[in-house]
Design a protein around this motif. Structure first.
Motif, mmCIF file in Angstrom:
data_model
loop_
_atom_site.group_PDB
_atom_site.id
_atom_site.type_symbol
_atom_site.label_atom_id
_atom_site.label_comp_id
_atom_site.label_asym_id
_atom_site.label_seq_id
_atom_site.Cartn_x
_atom_site.Cartn_y
_atom_site.Cartn_z
ATOM 1 N N ILE A 109 0.533 -1.711 0.005
ATOM 2 C CA ILE A 109 -0.237 0.025 0.125
ATOM 3 C C ILE A 109 1.211 1.384 0.171
ATOM 4 C CG2 ILE A 109 -2.032 -1.408 1.153
ATOM 5 C CD1 ILE A 109 -1.067 0.034 4.088
ATOM 6 N N GLY A 110 2.055 0.744 0.140
ATOM 7 C CA GLY A 110 3.301 2.387 -0.136
ATOM 8 C C GLY A 110 4.720 1.254 -0.922
ATOM 9 N N LEU A 111 5.529 2.317 -1.479
ATOM 10 C CA LEU A 111 6.553 2.286 -1.916
ATOM 11 C C LEU A 111 7.169 3.607 -2.730
ATOM 12 C CD1 LEU A 111 8.285 0.430 -2.990
ATOM 13 C CD2 LEU A 111 7.253 -1.065 -4.874
ATOM 14 N N GLU A 112 7.963 3.756 -1.889
ATOM 15 C CA GLU A 112 8.432 4.832 -1.903
ATOM 16 C C GLU A 112 10.464 5.112 -1.345
ATOM 17 O OE1 GLU A 112 6.818 8.202 -0.075
ATOM 18 O OE2 GLU A 112 7.307 7.629 2.174
ATOM 19 N N TRP A 113 10.988 5.763 -2.231
ATOM 20 C CA TRP A 113 12.521 6.215 -1.462
ATOM 21 C C TRP A 113 12.141 7.264 -0.901
ATOM 22 C CZ3 TRP A 113 15.885 3.537 -2.899
ATOM 23 C CH2 TRP A 113 15.911 1.658 -3.838
ATOM 24 N N THR A 114 12.932 7.441 0.810
ATOM 25 C CA THR A 114 12.963 8.442 1.562
ATOM 26 C C THR A 114 14.190 8.327 2.295
ATOM 27 O OG1 THR A 114 11.710 8.717 3.413
ATOM 28 C CG2 THR A 114 12.394 6.733 3.249
ATOM 29 N N GLU A 115 14.485 9.635 2.796
ATOM 30 C CA GLU A 115 16.074 10.139 3.113
ATOM 31 C C GLU A 115 15.144 9.656 5.029
ATOM 32 O OE1 GLU A 115 18.086 11.673 2.829
ATOM 33 O OE2 GLU A 115 17.458 12.081 0.122
ATOM 34 N N PRO A 116 16.618 9.261 5.008
ATOM 35 C CA PRO A 116 16.332 8.140 6.553
ATOM 36 C C PRO A 116 16.522 9.432 7.717
ATOM 37 C CG PRO A 116 18.553 7.992 5.649
ATOM 38 C CD PRO A 116 17.623 9.060 4.963
ATOM 39 N N THR A 117 15.040 9.369 8.849
ATOM 40 C CA THR A 117 15.535 10.302 10.115
ATOM 41 C C THR A 117 16.627 9.910 10.797
ATOM 42 O OG1 THR A 117 14.336 8.468 11.330
ATOM 43 C CG2 THR A 117 12.820 10.242 9.650
ATOM 44 N N ASP A 118 17.060 10.612 11.941
ATOM 45 C CA ASP A 118 18.133 10.555 12.440
ATOM 46 C C ASP A 118 18.292 8.965 13.408
ATOM 47 O OD1 ASP A 118 19.256 12.882 12.065
ATOM 48 O OD2 ASP A 118 18.263 13.770 13.834
ATOM 49 N N ARG A 119 16.604 8.775 13.893
ATOM 50 C CA ARG A 119 16.589 7.809 13.975
ATOM 51 C C ARG A 119 16.967 6.125 13.740
ATOM 52 N NH1 ARG A 119 11.337 3.822 16.433
ATOM 53 N NH2 ARG A 119 11.858 2.358 18.033
ATOM 54 N N LEU A 120 16.403 6.046 11.901
ATOM 55 C CA LEU A 120 16.760 5.281 11.505
ATOM 56 C C LEU A 120 18.447 4.943 10.623
ATOM 57 C CD1 LEU A 120 13.810 5.230 8.769
ATOM 58 C CD2 LEU A 120 14.263 3.161 10.173
ATOM 59 N N ARG A 121 18.737 6.816 10.848
ATOM 60 C CA ARG A 121 20.900 6.535 10.378
ATOM 61 C C ARG A 121 20.892 5.441 11.372
ATOM 62 N NH1 ARG A 121 23.094 9.020 6.828
ATOM 63 N NH2 ARG A 121 20.918 10.426 6.193
ATOM 64 N N SER A 122 20.699 5.573 12.888
ATOM 65 C CA SER A 122 21.561 4.901 14.234
ATOM 66 C C SER A 122 21.332 3.401 14.373
ATOM 67 C CB SER A 122 20.892 6.329 14.828
ATOM 68 O OG SER A 122 21.376 5.081 16.269
ATOM 69 N N ALA A 123 20.117 3.511 14.020
ATOM 70 C CA ALA A 123 19.539 1.770 13.820
ATOM 71 C C ALA A 123 20.312 1.069 12.945
ATOM 72 C CB ALA A 123 18.179 1.709 13.962
ATOM 73 N N LEU A 124 20.172 2.057 11.047
ATOM 74 C CA LEU A 124 21.148 1.321 10.711
ATOM 75 C C LEU A 124 22.746 1.343 10.282
ATOM 76 C CD1 LEU A 124 18.309 1.410 7.957
ATOM 77 C CD2 LEU A 124 18.304 -0.362 8.982
ATOM 78 N N ASN A 125 23.039 2.314 11.383
ATOM 79 C CA ASN A 125 24.885 2.259 11.380
ATOM 80 C C ASN A 125 25.205 2.668 9.742
ATOM 81 O OD1 ASN A 125 27.013 2.288 12.192
ATOM 82 N ND2 ASN A 125 27.229 -0.058 12.182
ATOM 83 N N LEU A 126 23.851 4.322 9.562
ATOM 84 C CA LEU A 126 24.325 4.713 8.097
ATOM 85 C C LEU A 126 25.972 5.764 8.427
ATOM 86 C CD1 LEU A 126 20.984 5.118 6.972
ATOM 87 C CD2 LEU A 126 22.333 3.751 6.439
ATOM 88 N N ASP A 127 25.592 5.750 9.350
ATOM 89 C CA ASP A 127 26.982 6.806 9.253
ATOM 90 C C ASP A 127 28.462 6.050 9.290
ATOM 91 O OD1 ASP A 127 25.604 9.076 8.903
ATOM 92 O OD2 ASP A 127 25.592 9.269 11.070
ATOM 93 N N SER A 128 28.502 4.637 9.285
ATOM 94 C CA SER A 128 29.626 4.094 9.402
ATOM 95 C C SER A 128 30.299 3.410 7.440
ATOM 96 C CB SER A 128 29.440 2.770 9.872
ATOM 97 O OG SER A 128 29.222 3.122 11.358
ATOM 98 N N GLY A 129 29.394 3.776 6.481
ATOM 99 C CA GLY A 129 29.637 3.825 5.120
ATOM 100 C C GLY A 129 28.615 2.717 4.476
ATOM 101 N N PRO A 130 29.233 2.464 3.737
ATOM 102 C CA PRO A 130 28.355 0.748 3.138
ATOM 103 C C PRO A 130 28.584 -0.276 3.996
ATOM 104 C CG PRO A 130 29.866 1.008 1.711
ATOM 105 C CD PRO A 130 30.628 2.726 2.954
ATOM 106 N N GLY A 131 27.859 -1.687 4.308
ATOM 107 C CA GLY A 131 28.264 -2.708 4.598
ATOM 108 C C GLY A 131 29.202 -3.789 3.970
ATOM 109 N N PRO A 132 29.730 -4.842 4.255
ATOM 110 C CA PRO A 132 30.498 -5.594 3.915
ATOM 111 C C PRO A 132 29.458 -6.356 2.429
ATOM 112 C CG PRO A 132 30.219 -6.645 5.706
ATOM 113 C CD PRO A 132 29.546 -5.154 5.500
ATOM 114 N N LEU A 133 28.897 -6.656 2.738
ATOM 115 C CA LEU A 133 28.086 -7.535 1.324
ATOM 116 C C LEU A 133 27.317 -6.944 0.206
ATOM 117 C CD1 LEU A 133 26.044 -10.612 3.554
ATOM 118 C CD2 LEU A 133 27.981 -10.307 2.693
ATOM 119 N N ILE A 134 27.161 -5.651 0.339
ATOM 120 C CA ILE A 134 26.958 -4.770 -0.395
ATOM 121 C C ILE A 134 27.438 -4.029 -1.144
ATOM 122 C CG2 ILE A 134 25.422 -3.159 -0.835
ATOM 123 C CD1 ILE A 134 24.148 -3.549 1.675
ATOM 124 N N ASP A 135 29.570 -4.030 -0.739
ATOM 125 C CA ASP A 135 30.742 -3.988 -0.967
ATOM 126 C C ASP A 135 30.254 -2.962 -2.383
ATOM 127 O OD1 ASP A 135 33.009 -5.013 -2.355
ATOM 128 O OD2 ASP A 135 32.145 -5.723 -4.086
#
Length: 259
Positions: A109-135
């Protein structure tokens, strides 16, 4: 000879047929919480030996559909429409429900690209760069894929999950593809080799907001089961965050503890 409700030539074991019949009756309310399911009554009804009756009841009890009351028999658990065991494979709830004959649908019922909130940025560890599997295919500045679904059983809504995903560049599924495959993680594993390793859950009780009440067809303020899940790929890298609310009268989350 077994009763007309059973089909001995179907190839499905008698205990499984009995179990499925009783589970459907519990789910649709035909078998109410005060309806006893004694061995004597079921023997008379299904006209089989005691072994399949006992195995059907044993499995229904294990899955949380019935409980035993000392000296009185076995009774349905109120509101036991959907049980989500803790050991269901990650991203496979739809398949689990379908395998149990519950006729699930998962509508995007919803499909979009979105900017991460501060909470999502912290939970997904976005500030540490790309993950090893995503290379290197994701940077800390990239948007997240935001998917909202409505999960129903037999046409009755039971859950509204939202998931935010870190995905490789070029991964841009349509709503039709997501509904066909049941989970974005299925497509990520197939097309990009991104395999889930484990997840962490936070579970609590909450009340339905006006928007949630409308989506799940309940009254505002009705009790809901809220579950937040953080998904990890191999190596402990977070790749997705899901927030879901479930109808408390239809959905139960079963935990297993071992010593």
């Amino acid at each position: 000879m077994a009763s007309a409700e059973l089909n001995p030539s179907s190839g499905l074991p008698l205990y499984r047929q009995i179990k499925d019949i009783l589970r459907r009756e519990i789910a649709d309310g035909t078998a109410g919480p005060e309806t006893p399911m004694t061995e004597a009554l079921l023997l008379k009804r299904f006209e089989v030996s005691l072994a399949p009756i006992r195995q059907a009841l044993r499995e229904l009890a294990t899955e949380g559909y019935v409980y035993r009351k000392q000296g009185k028999g076995t009774f349905p658990v109120p509101g036991s429409r959907v049980h989500r065991p803790a050991d269901v494979r990650l991203g496979a709830l739809h398949d689990y429900l379908a395998d149990r004959g519950l006729n699930p649908t998962s509508t995007v019922i919803g499909l979009e690209w979105t900017e991460p909130t501060d909470r999502l940025r912290s939970a997904l560890n976005l500030d540490s760069g790309p993950g090893p599997l995503i290379d290197g295919s994701i940077t800390a500045d990239d948007r997240l894929l935001h998917i909202t679904r409505l999960i129903s059983v037999d046409g009755r809504p039971i859950a509204r999950p939202e998931v935010h995903l870190r995905v490789p560049r070029g991964f841009d599924p349509t709503a039709a593809e997501l509904e066909e495959h049941g989970s974005a993680f299925t497509l990520l594993e197939r097309d990009h080799g991104l395999v889930l390793d484990h997840a962490e859950h936070d579970v609590w009780a909450t009340e339905a907001t006006a928007a949630q009440a409308e989506t799940l067809a309940v009254a505002v303020g009705s009790p809901l089961l809220a579950i937040e899940t953080l998904f990890f790929a191999a190596g402990g890298w977070p790749v997705g965050f899901r927030s879901a609310v479930h109808r408390a009268d239809d959905f139960k989350y079963r935990f297993v503890e071992r010593r």
